[in-house]
Design an enzyme around this catalytic site. Structure first.
Site, PDB file in Angstrom:
ATOM      1  N   PHE A  58       0.815  -1.224   0.000  1.00  0.00           N
ATOM      2  CA  PHE A  58       0.000   0.000   0.000  1.00  0.00           C
ATOM      3  C   PHE A  58       0.844   1.266   0.000  1.00  0.00           C
ATOM      4  O   PHE A  58       0.311   2.361   0.080  1.00  0.00           O
ATOM      5  CB  PHE A  58      -0.928   0.020   1.224  1.00  0.00           C
ATOM      6  CG  PHE A  58      -1.870  -1.154   1.267  1.00  0.00           C
ATOM      7  CD1 PHE A  58      -2.682  -1.446   0.174  1.00  0.00           C
ATOM      8  CD2 PHE A  58      -1.934  -1.965   2.384  1.00  0.00           C
ATOM      9  CE1 PHE A  58      -3.546  -2.520   0.202  1.00  0.00           C
ATOM     10  CE2 PHE A  58      -2.790  -3.045   2.418  1.00  0.00           C
ATOM     11  CZ  PHE A  58      -3.608  -3.337   1.329  1.00  0.00           C
ATOM     12  N   HIS A  79      33.297  20.937  10.083  1.00  0.00           N
ATOM     13  CA  HIS A  79      33.723  20.530   8.736  1.00  0.00           C
ATOM     14  C   HIS A  79      35.203  20.839   8.521  1.00  0.00           C
ATOM     15  O   HIS A  79      35.877  20.148   7.762  1.00  0.00           O
ATOM     16  CB  HIS A  79      32.860  21.266   7.708  1.00  0.00           C
ATOM     17  CG  HIS A  79      33.211  21.011   6.281  1.00  0.00           C
ATOM     18  ND1 HIS A  79      33.507  19.759   5.790  1.00  0.00           N
ATOM     19  CD2 HIS A  79      33.313  21.862   5.213  1.00  0.00           C
ATOM     20  CE1 HIS A  79      33.760  19.849   4.481  1.00  0.00           C
ATOM     21  NE2 HIS A  79      33.666  21.106   4.123  1.00  0.00           N
TER      22      HIS A  79
HETATM   23 MN    MN Z   1      30.295  21.871   2.152  1.00  0.00          MN
END
Ligand code: MN
Length: 257
Positions: A58, A79
């Site tokens: 479904f 980062h």
């Molecule tokens: Mn990046």
């Protein structure tokens, strides 16, 4: 007095407009390609698990596979080596993800010179004309690069010397990192540093200085031409990936219609 009814009323009546600044996310979305010997992230892909069939009669649902820094995305401080003790993407304070947009249009300069670098004096000239940055400002650099956002080749614009895309000087990066009013910087290109950012000192100065100063980057923005130089607000909405160094993000602008 509650301000929410005024906000919702303005959105409902169309006197406030929402502009989506986000590129779509699919396997063909342009991405950064690091040269040897560096390792690249995987591209975005969808893996269908069921499609109204035996594994799920479904429903349809899929796994997503993606690198963190794919498409329109945010760079969190962790980062970069200079921000390694800073916020991951989940711990960025939400208040830093809403703010005034300062839109600097250097699309003509970037068209004339794909390696165009924004310098301190350009920002100073913008502030002299439009007023100093307000607290929580996101500087958005318009370069017209979003017109290449459906082509990996044109977006990266590489030749034998590497990629040629606009960005910022090392001096400007350091100066912006020291601006207390700034929450972050957004660009239309694949990364917050110029295509030739590796040749600057330090290499990739925007990553180095901004992320080291608890400011954030957003990349691959679109439709900045619809924003006034000053007066729009932006909303940056990354996924709260614990330990994540970045995340695909939806980025909206709110402006007077
Ligand atoms: Mn990046």
């Amino acid at each position: 007095m509650s301000l929410i009814p005024s906000l919702l009323g303005a959105l409902g009546s169309g006197s406030l407009r929402i502009v989506d600044l986000t590129n779509t996310l699919q396997a063909s979305t342009p991405v950064l390609r690091l040269p040897e010997p560096f390792e690249n992230l995987i591209d975005f892909s969808l893996e269908t698990v069921s499609e109204y069939d035996k594994p799920g009669p479904f429903w349809k649902h899929a796994n997503i596979h993606t690198g963190e820094h794919i498409g329109t995305h945010i760079d969190a401080p962790v980062h970069w080596i200079s921000g390694r003790d800073g916020h991951d993407v989940a711990s960025i304070p939400p208040a830093r993800l809403f703010g005034p947009a300062a839109v600097l249009d250097f699309s003509a300069e970037a068209e004339a010179d794909n390696d165009f670098l924004l310098d301190v004096h350009h920002v100073e000239a913008w502030e002299a004309e439009h007023g100093a940055f307000e607290p929580g400002t996101w500087l958005l650099l318009r370069t017209g690069w979003d017109r290449y956002a459906d082509s990996q080749e044109a977006f990266i614009n590489a030749d034998e010397n590497g990629s040629h895309t606009p960005g910022f000087t090392a001096e400007c990066a350091e100066w912006l990192a020291g601006r207390e009013e700034l929450s972050g910087v957004g660009v239309e290109t694949v990364g917050i540093d110029a295509g030739r950012g590796a040749e600057l000192d330090p290499p990739f100065p925007m990553h180095y200085h901004l992320l080291g100063a608890d400011k954030y980057g957003i990349t691959s923005l679109q439709h900045l031409e619809q924003l006034p130089p000053k007066g729009a607000a932006i909303v940056v909405a990354p996924l709260p990936i614990v330990g994540g160094t970045g995340s695909p993000a939806r980025v909206f602008a709110l402006l007077d219609a």
